[in-house]
Design an enzyme around this catalytic site. Structure first.
Site, PDB file in Angstrom:
ATOM      1  CB  CYS C  87      -0.974  -0.046   1.184  1.00 13.51           C
ATOM      2  SG  CYS C  87      -2.397   1.049   0.951  1.00 13.51           S
ATOM      3  CG  HIS C 204      -3.701  -3.635   3.360  1.00 10.65           C
ATOM      4  ND1 HIS C 204      -2.537  -3.053   3.795  1.00 10.65           N
ATOM      5  CD2 HIS C 204      -4.454  -2.632   2.856  1.00 10.65           C
ATOM      6  CE1 HIS C 204      -2.579  -1.749   3.577  1.00 10.65           C
ATOM      7  NE2 HIS C 204      -3.733  -1.464   2.997  1.00 10.65           N
ATOM      8  CD  GLU C 206      -0.938  -5.611   5.687  1.00  9.57           C
ATOM      9  OE1 GLU C 206      -0.863  -6.199   4.584  1.00  9.57           O
ATOM     10  OE2 GLU C 206      -1.033  -4.359   5.782  1.00  9.57           O
TER      11      GLU C 206
END
Ligand SMILES: Nc1ncnc2c1ncn2[C@@H]1O[C@H](COP(=O)(O)OP(=O)(O)O)[C@@H](O)[C@H]1O
Ligand SMILES: [Mg+2]
Lengths: 80, 736, 232, 80
Positions: C87, C204, C206
Site C-alpha cells: 500500500c 493488504h 497482512e
C-alpha cells in the site's frame, strides 16, 4: 522573496482527477469544456534576496521533491 | 490590568452571544467591566456548547453509574471496565454546524476532536462510528453535503489509522438546512492508567503540545450554539482545517509520554481551545492557572490575547507535567516533530490569569467561570400525544411483494455500502464484524474478548413522541448489541435538537432525555459520556429531534458473535417477540402510503430485557445460527436483509393475520428474527414458552428467493440490485 | 526469518504488519525509524507497511521516499535483500525509484476499502511460492491512490518479464474492468523489480492471515517467505 | 482556447500539506525556505473563441466546483 513552482502532468499521462472534473463540469451545465488537466502550485517564501541562488535552490527542490519527474513537468518563477 | 482598548458596548456584548442579564452576572462576579479578552473568555465558557446552560438541569436525571463504570460524564470521555485489567473509553460528539458550512473540513475536525477526547484519557482508539443525518435527497445541497461529509469522515479516520466500523445515514427534509454529523470513538486503555484533566500541585509547569495556534474557528464554540439566519453563509468565521497527520503524531507522542509516567493532568483543546482546557484543569484541581501567551506557538503573526484564547486550531493539547520529567517529555515530542512549550503554571490562588506582552489581559476567578455559568430551566411544553393508528384503518396501496421491493430501495433502508467502503474499516486487523450488520464487533487485543458497538436513533419516533422515542433509541442500541451476542454495558448520547428557547423544542428535549433515562435504568445501560447540540435550526425550522445513542457491549468470545446472514438452507426461522402490527410512524406508512402520522410504537422495557436476554442466551448457547433485530421497515425488511447478506432465500408460511401488511411491515419493538437448526426448533419454542417470551415459527431458509405463501417469489438478486443500487445511483447524479 | 518494519511518521499499518510477521514467522520484527541509517545485521526481509506517511501530503510516499532510512533500504535491495512494500509502502518504493511507475488516484476518486480478488500470476518467486500460479486469493484493499500507471514501454517490459505478480481479477481469475476497482493499467496490483527481490503491492495480505478473523488467504505470502528463507 | 484556473488557500487557513513539505525541504538540505503553501492549477481547453464567454464560464466553474470558496481563492487566465 516570493516564488511559485507550478507542477503539471506531462502530456500523455493519464489524469483521472482531470477527467472526473471534466465530467462534473459538464453535468453542472458548464459549456464548452474540451479537457481539464489538474496540477499543483507551491507558493514559497524565501529568505534573503539572491534571485539566482533562489532559482537554483528551487530547481533542486523541484527535482528532489516537489515534482515526480517521471510524470510531471515543473516551472519556477521567482517574483523577487 | 490592561486598560480596555475597546469600550464594552451592549452591541459588543450581544455579538458575543451574551444576553444583558448574563453580562450583568459577569459584572457582579468580577466587580468591574471585563477586558475584551475576558469578555471573549466568558462568551466561550458561557455559551450553550461549553456550559450546557439549557440542558444541565435535565441531564442530571440520567443514570450514570453501574459497578462497571469507571468514569461517567464530566471528563473527556466515559470509561468502563471490561475485565482483564482493561477499560473501554468512548464518547460521541457532534460537528453539525461546521459540516454544513464546509462539509469536508467540518467532518474531519469532528472526527479529529472525538479521537482526541479518547486518547487524552490514555486510550489508544480502536474504532470509530459516525451517525449522519442529511436533508431530503432531492434538496439541491444534499448530494454535495453527503459527498463532502463522507469523504471528510474517511479522510481523517483513514489517515489517522483507526477503523470506522459502524454508523448510520438517514435523509429527511427537516435536515435540509442543518445536516448532522455525530462522530463516536472507542479506545482501549489499562484500567489503572486512565488520565484525567484535574491538575494537582502548585507551581507545576503547564505545557502546550501539538500544532501551532492560528486564527481558526475563532468563536466556533459560539457559532455552534447560534441558530443559522439567512446570512449565515456570509458571516462564516475562519474554517478549521483538520490535519490527521499531526494528530497521529500527537497520539503516538501522548501515549509514549503517558507510558513513561510524566503526566499529572491532560486536557485536549477542543471547543474554546486554550480557554476551556486551561480553566478546566485548574478548576477541577482546585488550583489557579497563570498563562503567558508570549510562549504560545503561533502560526500567524500579531495574534492578540483575545484571538489566542479563543482560537480553535486543531490537534493541540495542554498538559501538566511532573517537573522532573519535563526534559524527557520534551525529547519525545521533538522526536515526533511536534511543538512543545511551557506556557504557564499552576498556582494556589484559584485565579485564571492571562499575560501577554508584559500585561495582564485577564484575571478571573477560575472556578466561577464554570460553576457560575448561567443555568436555565427553560419553559417547555409537552409534545401533544398523537392518535394511535389502527392497522385495520391503513389501506395497502400495493401488494406485500411490491411494497418490499419498493421499501428496500428507499433512501433510509437502502444499503450504505457506498459510505462505509470509503472508510478503512479493517485497519488494526481486529474487525470481526464489518459494517452492514446489527453492531460492529472488534476483537480486544489478541482476544478472546470482543467489543460490540452501534449507533441508533429513530428521529421520526422522537418527533411524534419524545418520551417513547428516547426510550426507543436506547432500546434499539441495546437490541443491536444483543443481536450480535454482546452484553450491553453503557452508552454515550449525542443530543441534537432545535432552538431550546422555544418551549415546544425544549419539550422535545425534556421528553427525549426522560425517555433515555427511563430506558437506561430499566436496561442497566448507564450513560457515561455525551454531548448536546442545540439551535439546529434554519429560518425558524428545527431538525427532527435526534438523540443519537452510541452503545458499547462486551463479548467474552468474539468468535461466538452472531451475524445476520442466513447460514444454510433448511433451517427454521423464528420470530422472537410478538406480532401486533404497529404501523404508526412506520416506514411502510411513510414511504409506501405517503403518511407521516400517528403515535410511534410503544417500548415495553421489561419485554425488551426479557426477549433480549433470551436471544443472547440462544447465541451464547450456540443454538442461534443467525440473528437480526427488527427495526426500521419491520419483519419482512429484516428477513430480506438476512437473505441478501447470505444469498440464501426463505419460504415463509406464517399466517400474517389479521392485517398482512401490518404483520410484515409493522415496527413493534423488542423483536428479533433468529434461525436455528430444524432439529432444534421445537425445543427452542418450548424454551421460549417457558421463559414467557412470545415466539413463533415463520418458515425455513431455502432457495434463492423469498417466498410468501402464494405470492409471487422475490428473487434475492432483484432485492440486492435495488438495495445496493440506490445510493451509488443517487450520488452519480441520477434522480433522487 | 529475521524481518524489519520501517516506521515513517504517519504510517499506520505497522502494527498489523508486525503482528502478522510475528504470527507467521514466530519472531518479533525489528521496528526501524525513518531517521535510522542502518539495517540491523542479519535482516532477511524489510517491510514498508501501509499508512499515510507524512499524511500522504504532496504525493503519496514522496516525502518518505526521501528519508534517510530509504538510502539504507536501497542499498539492502541492491545487495539482494528481500523488500516488501504494501500500500503506502508500494507508493514509497515507486517514489524512491526501487520500482517503476506511479500510483495515481483511484479512477472513481474515492478511497476504497473492500475485499478484492487477486490472481497470482507466478508461484516461482520468494513471495508467492505458497500459492499456485493462476490461483485467486481474496484480500482487502484500503487506499485512495492505487491506480497503477507507467509508460507503455515499462508496462510491456513488466508484462514481458513476468514481473506483474498480482492482478485484480474476478473471483474466477478473469481480468475484468468491473473487478478492477481502482482502474489500474492491466489490473496491476503488485509488481517485482528486475532482480525479483523487491515486491510492491496495493492490497493488504497482512489483514487476511487468521482463521478467527475470517480469512487466511493473505497468509501464504508470509509463510512462503519463511519457507524461502529456510530453504536458502 | 487554453485557460488556467489557479486555486490557492486563503491566508490564515491552515495548510497541513504546505507545512509537511516545508519540513521535508528543510531535511533535504534545501536552504532558505521560510514557508510553503500548496494550491492547485487546472489547465482547461475550451471550445470556441469567445474570450469573455469563456471567462464567465470559468468563473462559474470555479465558484461551483474548482474552488472551495469558503477556504480558497481563485484566479482565472484565458490565454486565447
Ligand atoms: N455512516 C456509516 N458508517 C459506517 N457504517 C454504516 C454507516 N451507515 C450505515 N452503516 C452500516 O450499515 C448497517 C445498517 O445500518 P442501519 O440500517 O442503521 O442498522 P440498524 O437498523 O441495525 O441500526 C450497519 O451495520 C451500519 O453500521
Ligand atoms: Mg439492527
Amino acid at each position: 522573496m516570493k516564488a511559485r513552482v507550478t507542477v503539471t502532468l506531462k502530456s500523455g499521462v493519464l489524469d483521472p482527477q482531470g477527467k472526473a472534473i471534466e465530467g462534473a463540469l459538464r453535468s453542472l451545465g458548464i459549456a464548452g469544456v474540451a479537457s481539464v488537466r489538474q496540477g499543483k502550485v507551491f507558493d514559497i517564501e524565501l529568505e534573503g534576496s539572491d534571485k539566482a541562488g533562489a532559482e537554483a535552490a528551487l530547481k533542486d527542490a523541484a527535482d528532489k521533491l516537489l515534482a515526480n519527474t517521471v510524470i510531471e513537468n515543473y516551472r519556477i518563477e521567482v517574483m523577487g | 490590568m490592561n486598560p480596555n482598548e475597546t469600550k464594552i458596548t451592549p452591541k459588543l456584548v450581544a455579538e458575543h452571544g451574551l444576553k444583558p442579564d448574563e453580562y450583568q452576572r459577569i459584572l457582579d462576579l468580577i466587580g468591574r467591566e471585563p477586558t475584551m479578552t475576558e469578555l471573549g473568555i466568558f462568551s466561550a465558557m458561557w455559551n450553550e456548547h461549553c456550559s450546557y446552560k439549557s440542558s444541565r438541569v435535565h441531564l442530571k436525571g440520567l443514570p450514570t453509574s453501574a459497578p462497571w463504570v469507571i468514569q461517567g460524564p464530566g471528563e473527556n470521555a466515559g470509561v468502563i471496565d471490561i475485565g482483564d485489567g482493561l477499560a473501554a473509553v468512548f464518547k460521541m460528539e457532534s460537528h453539525n454546524h461546521p459540516s454544513y458550512i464546509e462539509p469536508y473540513q467540518g467532518a474531519t475536525t469532528g472526527v479529529g476532536g472525538i479521537l482526541r477526547d479518547v486518547f487524552t484519557m490514555g486510550a489508544r482508539p480502536i474504532a470509530c462510528l459516525n451517525a449522519l443525518s442529511f436533508g431530503d435527497p432531492s434538496h439541491p445541497k444534499t448530494r454535495h453535503l453527503v459527498s463532502g461529509v463522507v469523504a471528510g469522515v474517511g479522510g481523517y479516520g483513514n489517515s489517522f489509522g483507526v477503523p470506522t466500523v459502524g454508523g448510520e445515514v438517514r435523509f429527511h427534509t427537516r435536515y435540509d438546512g442543518n445536516n448532522l454529523v455525530n462522530a463516536m470513538a472507542v479506545g482501549l486503555a489499562e484500567a489503572d492508567k486512565i488520565f484525567y484533566a484535574a491538575a494537582s500541585g502548585v507551581g507545576m509547569p503547564i505545557v502546550y503540545l501539538g500544532s501551532k495556534t492560528g486564527r481558526d474557528g475563532i468563536h466556533g464554540a459560539s457559532m455552534a450554539s447560534a441558530e443559522f439566519g439567512e446570512g449565515a453563509e456570509e458571516k462564516r468565521p475562519t474554517v478549521q482545517v483538520g490535519d490527521p497527520f499531526s494528530e497521529k503524531l500527537l497520539l503516538e507522542a501522548c501515549l509514549e509520554i503517558m507510558a513513561k509516567d510524566c503526566v499529572i493532568a491532560i486536557q485536549d483543546m477542543g471547543a474554546a481551545g486554550l480557554t476551556s482546557s486551561a480553566t478546566e484543569m485548574g478548576a477541577k484541581g482546585n488550583l489557579g492557572v497563570t498563562l503567558d501567551l508570549d510562549k504560545v506557538p503561533c502560526r500567524e503573526e500579531g495574534m492578540s490575547a483575545y484571538e489566542m484564547m479563543l482560537s480553535e486550531s486543531q490537534e493541540r493539547m495542554l498538559m501538566v507535567l511532573k517537573p522532573e520529567k519535563e526534559k524527557e517529555a520534551e525529547a519525545i515530542f521533538r522526536k515526533w516533530g511536534l511543538d512543545f512549550a511551557v506556557v504557564g503554571e499552576t498556582t494556589a490562588s484559584t485565579r485564571f490569569i492571562v499575560k501577554h506582552r508584559g500585561e495582564v489581559m485577564a484575571d478571573l476567578p477560575i472556578k466561577e467561570l464554570g460553576t457560575e455559568a448561567p443555568v436555565y430551566n427553560r419553559p417547555f411544553t409537552e409534545t401533544p400525544k398523537l392518535p394511535v393508528i389502527k392497522a385495520t384503518d391503513v389501506k395497502a396501496p400495493m401488494g406485500i411483494v411490491a411494497a418490499l421491493e419498493h421499501l428496500i430501495g428507499t433512501p433510509d433502508l437502502a444499503s450504505k455500502r457506498w459510505v462505509w467502503e470509503q472508510y478503512d474499516h479493517i485497519i488494526g486487523g481486529n474487525t470481526f464484524q464489518r459494517p452492514g450488520g446489527d453492531a460492529a464487533v472488534v476483537r480486544v487485543l489478541d482476544g478472546p474478548k470482543g467489543l460490540a458497538m452501534t449507533s441508533d436513533v429513530t428521529p421520526r419516533y422522537c418527533e411524534a413522541d419524545p418520551f417513547e422515542g428516547g426510550k426507543q433509541a436506547v432500546a434499539e442500541a441495546w437490541r443491536n448489541l444483543t443481536a450480535v451476542g454482546a452484553r450491553p454495558l453503557a452508552i454515550t448520547d449525542n443530543l441534537n435538537f432545535g432552538n431550546p428557547e422555544k418551549p415546544e423544542i425544549m419539550g422535545q428535549f425534556v421528553g427525549c432525555v426522560r425517555g433515555i433515562g427511563e430506558a437506561c435504568k430499566a436496561l442497566d445501560f448507564p450513560v457515561v459520556s455525551g454531548n448536546v447540540s442545540l439551535y439546529n435550526e434554519t429560518q425558524g425550522r428545527g431538525i427532527l429531534p435526534t438523540p443519537t445513542i452510541g452503545g458499547v457491549g462486551l463479548l467474552d468470545d468474539f468468535t461466538k458473535s452472531a451475524t445476520l446472514a442466513f447460514k444454510a438452507e433448511g433451517e427454521t426461522i423464528l420470530l422472537i417477540g410478538g406480532a401486533p402490527g404497529w404501523l404508526g410512524q412506520s416506514l411502510y406508512l411513510r414511504d409506501v402510503c405517503g403518511r407521516e402520522e400517528g403515535a410511534p410504537p410503544p417500548v415495553d422495557l421489561a419485554a425488551e430485557r426479557k426477549h433480549g436476554d433470551f436471544v443472547r442466551g440462544l447465541i451464547t448457547g450456540g443454538q442461534a445460527t443467525a440473528v437480526h433485530d427488527l427495526s426500521d421497515g419491520g419483519l419482512l425488511v429484516a428477513l430480506a436483509e438476512m437473505a441478501m447478506a447470505s444469498g440464501i432465500g426463505a419460504e415463509l408460511e406464517a399466517a400474517a393475520d389479521p392485517v398482512p401488511h401490518a404483520f410484515w411491515f409493522g415496527e413493534d419493538q423488542a423483536r428479533y428474527v433468529v434461525t436455528v437448526k430444524a432439529a432444534d426448533a421445537a425445543a427452542m419454542l418450548e424454551k421460549a414458552a417457558k421463559a414467557g417470551v412470545p415466539a413463533q415459527r415463520l418458515g425455513r431458509t431455502a432457495g434463492h428467493a423469498l417466498i410468501l405463501g402464494s405470492e409471487r417469489p422475490i428473487l434475492i438478486s432483484t432485492l440486492v440490485s435495488r438495495f445496493e443500487g440506490w445510493l451509488p445511483g443517487y450520488m452519480a447524479g441520477s434522480a433522487a | 526469518m529475521k524481518s524489519a518494519v520501517v516506521v515513517f511518521p504517519g504510517i499506520n499499518r505497522e502494527r498489523d504488519m508486525a503482528r502478522t510477521l510475528k504470527l507467521v514467522s514466530g519472531k518479533e520484527p525489528a521496528m526501524l525509524w525513518h531517521a535510522d541509517t542502518e539495517i540491523p545485521t542479519g535482516t532477511d526481509l524489510i517491510v514498508i507497511p501501509g499508512g499515510f506517511s507524512y499524511g500522504d501530503y504532496l504525493r503519496c510516499g514522496a516525502i518518505a521516499a526521501r528519508s534517510p532510512i530509504m538510502v539504507a533500504v536501497t542499498d539492502f535491495a541492491a545487495k539482494g535483500g528481500l523488500v516488501l512494500g504494501v500500500c503506502n509502502g508500494f507508493q514509497i518504493l515507486c517514489e524512491s525509484g526501487l520500482l517503476p511507475g506511479v500510483l495515481m488516484r483511484n479512477q472513481n476518486l474515492k478511497f476504497i476499502c473492500r475485499d478484492v480478488y487477486l490472481k497470482v500470476e507466478r508461484s516461482d518467486t520468494p513471495f508467492t511460492r505458497s500459492y499456485n500460479a493462476g490461483q485467486v486469493i481474496r484480500v482487502p484493499v484500503a487506499h485512495g491512490e492505487g491506480n497503477y500507471i507507467a509508460d507503455g514501454e515499462t508496462i510491456a517490459k513488466l508484462e514481458g518479464e513476468g514481473r506483474v505478480l498480482f492482478r485484480y481479477s474476478s473471483p474466477d481469475g478473469i481480468f475484468d474492468p468491473n473487478w478492477n476497482h481502482n482502474g489500474a493499467l492491466n489490473g496491476i496490483a503488485g509488481i517485482l523489480n528486475g532482480k525479483g527481490n523487491v515486491l510492491g503491492m496495493m492490497p493488504h495480505p497482512e489483514n487476511h492471515v487468521e482463521t478467527v478473523i475470517g480469512n487466511t488467504e493473505g497468509r501464504g505470502l508470509f509463510s512462503g517467505l519463511v519457507d524461502h528463507l529456510k530453504a536458502a
